[in-house]
Write a protein that holds these residues in place. Structure first.
Motif, PDB file in Angstrom:
ATOM      1  N   LEU A  38       0.828  -1.210   0.000  1.00 39.19           N
ATOM      2  CA  LEU A  38       0.000   0.000   0.000  1.00 39.19           C
ATOM      3  C   LEU A  38       0.860   1.256   0.000  1.00 39.19           C
ATOM      4  O   LEU A  38       0.536   2.243  -0.667  1.00 39.19           O
ATOM      5  N   MET A  39       1.952   1.234   0.751  1.00 40.21           N
ATOM      6  CA  MET A  39       2.852   2.383   0.768  1.00 40.21           C
ATOM      7  C   MET A  39       3.474   2.588  -0.606  1.00 40.21           C
ATOM      8  O   MET A  39       3.537   3.710  -1.116  1.00 40.21           O
ATOM      9  N   LYS A  40       3.931   1.503  -1.235  1.00 42.93           N
ATOM     10  CA  LYS A  40       4.558   1.600  -2.553  1.00 42.93           C
ATOM     11  C   LYS A  40       3.566   2.019  -3.639  1.00 42.93           C
ATOM     12  O   LYS A  40       3.958   2.595  -4.654  1.00 42.93           O
ATOM     13  N   SER A  41       2.275   1.738  -3.430  1.00 43.20           N
ATOM     14  CA  SER A  41       1.275   2.121  -4.426  1.00 43.20           C
ATOM     15  C   SER A  41       1.086   3.630  -4.487  1.00 43.20           C
ATOM     16  O   SER A  41       0.634   4.157  -5.495  1.00 43.20           O
ATOM     17  N   GLY A  42       1.403   4.314  -3.405  1.00 41.41           N
ATOM     18  CA  GLY A  42       1.208   5.751  -3.362  1.00 41.41           C
ATOM     19  C   GLY A  42      -0.156   6.166  -2.844  1.00 41.41           C
ATOM     20  O   GLY A  42      -0.409   7.349  -2.621  1.00 41.41           O
ATOM     21  N   ARG A  49      10.098   5.161   7.728  1.00 41.72           N
ATOM     22  CA  ARG A  49      10.676   4.841   9.041  1.00 41.72           C
ATOM     23  C   ARG A  49       9.692   4.044   9.898  1.00 41.72           C
ATOM     24  O   ARG A  49      10.087   3.213  10.702  1.00 41.72           O
ATOM     25  N   VAL A  50       8.402   4.298   9.709  1.00 40.97           N
ATOM     26  CA  VAL A  50       7.391   3.512  10.431  1.00 40.97           C
ATOM     27  C   VAL A  50       7.398   2.071   9.926  1.00 40.97           C
ATOM     28  O   VAL A  50       7.363   1.122  10.719  1.00 40.97           O
ATOM     29  N   ILE A  57      10.067  -5.389  14.065  1.00 38.90           N
ATOM     30  CA  ILE A  57       9.169  -6.101  14.981  1.00 38.90           C
ATOM     31  C   ILE A  57       8.700  -7.421  14.373  1.00 38.90           C
ATOM     32  O   ILE A  57       8.666  -8.452  15.055  1.00 38.90           O
ATOM     33  N   VAL A  58       8.351  -7.419  13.095  1.00 34.42           N
ATOM     34  CA  VAL A  58       7.932  -8.668  12.430  1.00 34.42           C
ATOM     35  C   VAL A  58       9.079  -9.673  12.424  1.00 34.42           C
ATOM     36  O   VAL A  58       8.881 -10.863  12.695  1.00 34.42           O
ATOM     37  N   MET A 142      -2.694  -6.836  13.854  1.00 33.11           N
ATOM     38  CA  MET A 142      -3.796  -5.877  13.998  1.00 33.11           C
ATOM     39  C   MET A 142      -3.312  -4.438  13.853  1.00 33.11           C
ATOM     40  O   MET A 142      -3.973  -3.609  13.224  1.00 33.11           O
ATOM     41  N   VAL A 143      -2.166  -4.129  14.423  1.00 32.42           N
ATOM     42  CA  VAL A 143      -1.652  -2.763  14.321  1.00 32.42           C
ATOM     43  C   VAL A 143      -1.275  -2.435  12.881  1.00 32.42           C
ATOM     44  O   VAL A 143      -1.585  -1.342  12.390  1.00 32.42           O
ATOM     45  N   LEU A 144      -0.632  -3.349  12.187  1.00 27.35           N
ATOM     46  CA  LEU A 144      -0.256  -3.088  10.798  1.00 27.35           C
ATOM     47  C   LEU A 144      -1.480  -2.946   9.892  1.00 27.35           C
ATOM     48  O   LEU A 144      -1.500  -2.090   8.998  1.00 27.35           O
ATOM     49  N   VAL A 145      -2.498  -3.758  10.111  1.00 29.27           N
ATOM     50  CA  VAL A 145      -3.714  -3.632   9.305  1.00 29.27           C
ATOM     51  C   VAL A 145      -4.415  -2.308   9.620  1.00 29.27           C
ATOM     52  O   VAL A 145      -4.855  -1.600   8.707  1.00 29.27           O
TER      53      VAL A 145
END
Length: 160
Positions: A38-42, A49-50, A57-58, A142-145
């Motif tokens: 999703l980040m790469k899609s723009g 950094r997030v 963590i993963v 859950m946090v990443l979603v």
């Protein structure tokens, strides 16, 4: 390409939610992949950094599971209570911000485990290690979603 990454990211995030109830470690990996796509899609402005923080963590969660050498066998009702509690409380924590998402997910895991314990009439000596083994990847998932959904909403102009 952007639309393809958007679709892949949404599918991976949806898959991650399902896997949080079935195989939580796979859910954490899928959630990270979904957030990255999703980040790469723009379409979802997630700071790199997030994502780097959550990648570490993963890796820690997956590494801990690999070091254990075997998967912890937990009954499905326990996973369902833990993941359901984490999902509900993460949604509430989203109203506060990213810190609220994390605190909400942890509170949901703990309250889901306590609800399961009350339902079954007590806990054995392996109960809390099982909760931690299921809960840690569930919190990450859950946090990443939630982060992905909030970023998509921010990217579309739904929220500021």
């Amino acid at each position: 390409m952007a639309t393809f990454l958007l679709i892949i990211g949404a599918l991976a995030s949806s898959y991650a939610l399902v896997m949080a109830f079935m195989k939580p470690v796979q859910g954490a990996i899928a959630a990270y992949f979904g957030a990255w796509a999703l980040m790469k899609s723009g379409f979802a402005p997630i700071p790199q950094r997030v994502l780097l923080f959550w990648a570490v963590i993963v890796i820690l969660v997956v590494g801990i599971q690999m070091i254990r050498g075997r998967m912890v066998r937990t009954p499905f009702p326990l996973r369902a209570y833990v993941a359901g509690g984490a999902l509900a409380f993460t949604a509430v924590g989203t109203l506060i911000g990213q810190g609220g998402m994390v605190l909400g997910a942890v509170a949901g895991v703990l309250l889901g485990a306590i609800a399961f314990m009350r339902l079954k009439g007590g806990a054995g000596n392996r109960f809390w290690p099982s909760v931690v083994a299921v809960g840690a990847p569930t919190v990450v998932t859950m946090v990443l979603v939630a982060l992905s959904v909030v970023a998509l909403m921010a990217g579309s102009g739904t929220i500021n």
